[in-house]
Design a protein around this motif. Sequence first.
Motif, PDB file in Angstrom:
ATOM      1  N   LYS A 224      25.540 103.413  18.377  1.00 15.32           N
ATOM      2  CA  LYS A 224      25.361 101.963  18.364  1.00 15.32           C
ATOM      3  C   LYS A 224      24.442 101.503  17.244  1.00 15.32           C
ATOM      4  O   LYS A 224      24.538 100.372  16.786  1.00 15.32           O
ATOM      5  N   GLU A 225      23.513 102.335  16.846  1.00 11.11           N
ATOM      6  CA  GLU A 225      22.540 101.955  15.819  1.00 11.11           C
ATOM      7  C   GLU A 225      22.686 102.862  14.600  1.00 11.11           C
ATOM      8  O   GLU A 225      23.143 104.003  14.704  1.00 11.11           O
ATOM      9  N   GLY A 226      22.297 102.322  13.440  1.00 11.33           N
ATOM     10  CA  GLY A 226      22.334 103.127  12.236  1.00 11.33           C
ATOM     11  C   GLY A 226      21.396 104.313  12.343  1.00 11.33           C
ATOM     12  O   GLY A 226      20.285 104.189  12.854  1.00 11.33           O
ATOM     13  N   GLY A 227      21.864 105.471  11.908  1.00 13.09           N
ATOM     14  CA  GLY A 227      21.038 106.675  11.972  1.00 13.09           C
ATOM     15  C   GLY A 227      21.330 107.530  13.179  1.00 13.09           C
ATOM     16  O   GLY A 227      20.936 108.697  13.227  1.00 13.09           O
ATOM     17  N   GLU A 228      21.996 106.967  14.197  1.00  7.49           N
ATOM     18  CA  GLU A 228      22.350 107.759  15.368  1.00  7.49           C
ATOM     19  C   GLU A 228      23.561 108.632  15.064  1.00  7.49           C
ATOM     20  O   GLU A 228      24.372 108.337  14.184  1.00  7.49           O
ATOM     21  N   ALA A 229      23.691 109.702  15.831  1.00  6.06           N
ATOM     22  CA  ALA A 229      24.825 110.611  15.658  1.00  6.06           C
ATOM     23  C   ALA A 229      25.135 111.273  16.995  1.00  6.06           C
ATOM     24  O   ALA A 229      24.257 111.376  17.869  1.00  6.06           O
ATOM     25  N   VAL A 230      26.407 111.675  17.156  1.00 11.90           N
ATOM     26  CA  VAL A 230      26.840 112.401  18.361  1.00 11.90           C
ATOM     27  C   VAL A 230      27.540 113.680  17.907  1.00 11.90           C
ATOM     28  O   VAL A 230      28.349 113.656  16.964  1.00 11.90           O
ATOM     29  N   MET A 231      27.234 114.754  18.591  1.00 15.19           N
ATOM     30  CA  MET A 231      27.766 116.063  18.190  1.00 15.19           C
ATOM     31  C   MET A 231      28.237 116.803  19.445  1.00 15.19           C
ATOM     32  O   MET A 231      27.518 116.865  20.448  1.00 15.19           O
ATOM     33  N   VAL A 232      29.454 117.339  19.368  1.00 16.32           N
ATOM     34  CA  VAL A 232      30.000 118.140  20.475  1.00 16.32           C
ATOM     35  C   VAL A 232      30.047 119.591  20.005  1.00 16.32           C
ATOM     36  O   VAL A 232      30.651 119.896  18.952  1.00 16.32           O
ATOM     37  N   VAL A 233      29.399 120.460  20.778  1.00 16.88           N
ATOM     38  CA  VAL A 233      29.265 121.874  20.405  1.00 16.88           C
ATOM     39  C   VAL A 233      29.897 122.737  21.489  1.00 16.88           C
ATOM     40  O   VAL A 233      29.609 122.562  22.684  1.00 16.88           O
ATOM     41  N   ASP A 234      30.750 123.656  21.066  1.00 10.92           N
ATOM     42  CA  ASP A 234      31.328 124.615  22.007  1.00 10.92           C
ATOM     43  C   ASP A 234      30.339 125.761  22.204  1.00 10.92           C
ATOM     44  O   ASP A 234      29.755 126.249  21.228  1.00 10.92           O
ATOM     45  N   PRO A 235      30.121 126.205  23.459  1.00 16.78           N
ATOM     46  CA  PRO A 235      29.117 127.262  23.688  1.00 16.78           C
ATOM     47  C   PRO A 235      29.484 128.605  23.050  1.00 16.78           C
ATOM     48  O   PRO A 235      28.615 129.462  22.876  1.00 16.78           O
ATOM     49  N   HIS A 236      30.778 128.782  22.637  1.00 15.70           N
ATOM     50  CA  HIS A 236      31.194 130.056  22.062  1.00 15.70           C
ATOM     51  C   HIS A 236      31.398 129.982  20.549  1.00 15.70           C
ATOM     52  O   HIS A 236      31.078 130.935  19.829  1.00 15.70           O
ATOM     53  N   LYS A 252      21.981 123.073  12.240  1.00 16.35           N
ATOM     54  CA  LYS A 252      21.909 124.540  12.306  1.00 16.35           C
ATOM     55  C   LYS A 252      21.276 124.993  13.610  1.00 16.35           C
ATOM     56  O   LYS A 252      21.712 125.990  14.210  1.00 16.35           O
ATOM     57  N   TYR A 253      20.256 124.263  14.066  1.00 16.14           N
ATOM     58  CA  TYR A 253      19.594 124.618  15.331  1.00 16.14           C
ATOM     59  C   TYR A 253      20.543 124.426  16.512  1.00 16.14           C
ATOM     60  O   TYR A 253      20.617 125.278  17.411  1.00 16.14           O
ATOM     61  N   LEU A 254      21.278 123.282  16.517  1.00 18.89           N
ATOM     62  CA  LEU A 254      22.147 122.978  17.656  1.00 18.89           C
ATOM     63  C   LEU A 254      23.375 123.890  17.713  1.00 18.89           C
ATOM     64  O   LEU A 254      23.957 124.077  18.788  1.00 18.89           O
ATOM     65  N   THR A 255      23.800 124.419  16.564  1.00 15.80           N
ATOM     66  CA  THR A 255      24.979 125.296  16.556  1.00 15.80           C
ATOM     67  C   THR A 255      24.621 126.775  16.594  1.00 15.80           C
ATOM     68  O   THR A 255      25.519 127.629  16.649  1.00 15.80           O
ATOM     69  N   ALA A 256      23.311 127.054  16.570  1.00 13.55           N
ATOM     70  CA  ALA A 256      22.894 128.463  16.621  1.00 13.55           C
ATOM     71  C   ALA A 256      23.204 129.053  17.992  1.00 13.55           C
ATOM     72  O   ALA A 256      23.193 128.367  19.015  1.00 13.55           O
ATOM     73  N   ARG A 260      23.169 127.645  21.954  1.00 16.83           N
ATOM     74  CA  ARG A 260      24.442 127.528  22.674  1.00 16.83           C
ATOM     75  C   ARG A 260      24.489 128.380  23.932  1.00 16.83           C
ATOM     76  O   ARG A 260      25.114 128.010  24.923  1.00 16.83           O
ATOM     77  N   GLN A 261      23.827 129.544  23.881  1.00 19.60           N
ATOM     78  CA  GLN A 261      23.930 130.481  24.988  1.00 19.60           C
ATOM     79  C   GLN A 261      22.878 130.257  26.073  1.00 19.60           C
ATOM     80  O   GLN A 261      22.797 131.044  27.022  1.00 19.60           O
ATOM     81  N   GLN A 262      22.062 129.199  25.931  1.00 15.40           N
ATOM     82  CA  GLN A 262      21.097 128.919  26.996  1.00 15.40           C
ATOM     83  C   GLN A 262      21.827 128.551  28.281  1.00 15.40           C
ATOM     84  O   GLN A 262      22.927 127.986  28.258  1.00 15.40           O
ATOM     85  N   ASP A 263      21.190 128.866  29.396  1.00 20.75           N
ATOM     86  CA  ASP A 263      21.757 128.481  30.695  1.00 20.75           C
ATOM     87  C   ASP A 263      21.830 126.963  30.768  1.00 20.75           C
ATOM     88  O   ASP A 263      20.825 126.275  30.577  1.00 20.75           O
TER      89      ASP A 263
END
Length: 601
Positions: A224-236, A252-256, A260-263
């Motif tokens: 809704k606001e400038g600078g925001e972002a949404v990301m969908v990451v597969d756990p595998h 890089k942190y969110l796709t590491a 991804r493998q956290q409970d």
Amino acid sequence: MQKIRKWINGLSVKAKLIIYAYAIFTPVLILICGTLMVHNYKQASSDRLEGNRANVESLAENISLLQSDVKDYTTYICINQEIRGLLSERDSAPYNADARLWQNNGPMEVVQDMISMRGEIKTIAIYPENGIRPYLRGMDGSVNLSTMEDIRQTQIYQETVDTKLGMIWKSVDADDSGPYLANFSDKVVLCREIYDLSHKKRLGFIVIGVGKSKFEELMTNMVKEGGEAVMVVDPHTGELVTVGDVDDKLKKYLTAEEFRQQDYREREKDFIWGDYEVICTQLNKEGAITCKIIPRQQVQAQIRSVVYMPLALLFGLLIGMFPFFMIISNLVTNPLRKVSEAILKFSAGDFEQQVKVETNDEVGQVAECFNAMVGEIKKLIDENYVITLSEKESELAALQAQINPHFLYNTLDSLYWQATEAGNDEIAESILSLSSLFRLTLNQGRSIITVEKEFELVREYLKIQKMRFPRKLNYELHIADEIKDAKIPKLIIQPFVENAIVHGFENVSKPCKLTITGTRTGDRIHFEIKDTGVGMKQEQIDALWENEPVNYSKQRIGRYAIKNIRERLQLKYHEQYILKIESTVGEGTTVILEIPFEEGD
């Protein structure tokens, strides 16, 4: 602190009331606004966080629903008996000879209808393990790999086989062929094994490409606001779809794998990473991780906009209270101002001042006290000052009457002309001096004369006394030119001269000298009357200042005249004059008189 107190003490009562009112109300308003700010900050933070969490969970559910629909579609293919029959055939040659292999031996019309109903599916490929020709279909012009051998060589195949579920979701961009010979649009691809669980045998491999635009359509509403972002990451497999710009280090942190493998039950749902706030959710172990990234600067701006409202309210109240404080201060200070104005007029000599009392408070009491004080002072002045001044004028008139009977003036004038006509110049000169003395003493009834006139009077008086004591009396008069025109009360020098002759010279046989001087020192006039007569003891000097008896008519001029002079000086100059007598028995007496210098007309 002392400087502030000194500054406040120099202000008017009106200004003090306004300052004190602000000093009382401002801390209260600051406390209230501070409480509102803290409450609004917490509420805004909580509402914003809850809103973002709800939005992320809603998006996660929509994406999960989209993935579930596609997965259900593959499940239908995996469990369909006709398709499983084809995949289980041992001899593939007869089937491969049929150009309409899949249409004649499988429910492909149903499959195609399902694809048509679900516009987000762009490609579908079924690869049998038994050598039967694959079923390939592309709705966006993309071309799948043509053989099972080709698909086995791809990384996506290997990643699918390595998973326990035998199924993965993976992002495939248009410029990244992956399971395609030619790929013309960004896709999220579902790869799944077709497995015969009873014989523990792999029957085939399914590749379904879903257009990323469908995911982006769901995700765009979240940005809704400038600078925001949404990301969908597969756990595998990592990143599937991203809408908006995400910092490379954060991506890089969110796709590491570590993230991804956290409970999914223990992973933080919102956390701060660098300059960003991240809100994420994962509905189940195999579900996609949906993350919303918000710049902290934007978060703070949103919160500040809520916090600024109490500040604006605070400043608005502080400004809005000023007219109210002005009205209150005017109500309090206006009566005080009237009292102050009346006091100033009273101090200027207007003894008729009265303040109208309109209230019964302390200000009204002050006004009543002022009115009573003015009345009492006016009465005191009328009864004492005016009476005393009249008495002094009467005494001065009586003194003048003792040394200058008016009825003798015309007689002396006649005697002067008779003596002149008779040729008796000495007698004529004496009569002329006496006549001048009386004329100067009368001075047309004025009580203020110049120093020069006073010395002229003394000079004429001494001329007459010189005729009485030609051998015994010597005198000198010295007057500075700068004080000749100064104004002084009449008869403040002559009585001391007369006192010196009467009490200092009359009863002695030796010659005596009298010196009268008048000089100016700064803004004061200094007179000295010095004689070489018999002198006085200290008790005689003290007696000169004592109160006179009621009946003084038989006393010789001297003590009464001196007392009269002192009282007149007190009335005119108050404490700004000096009058003292210094005397030594056998040597003489000195009278010292100092008064303020007043310019003549």
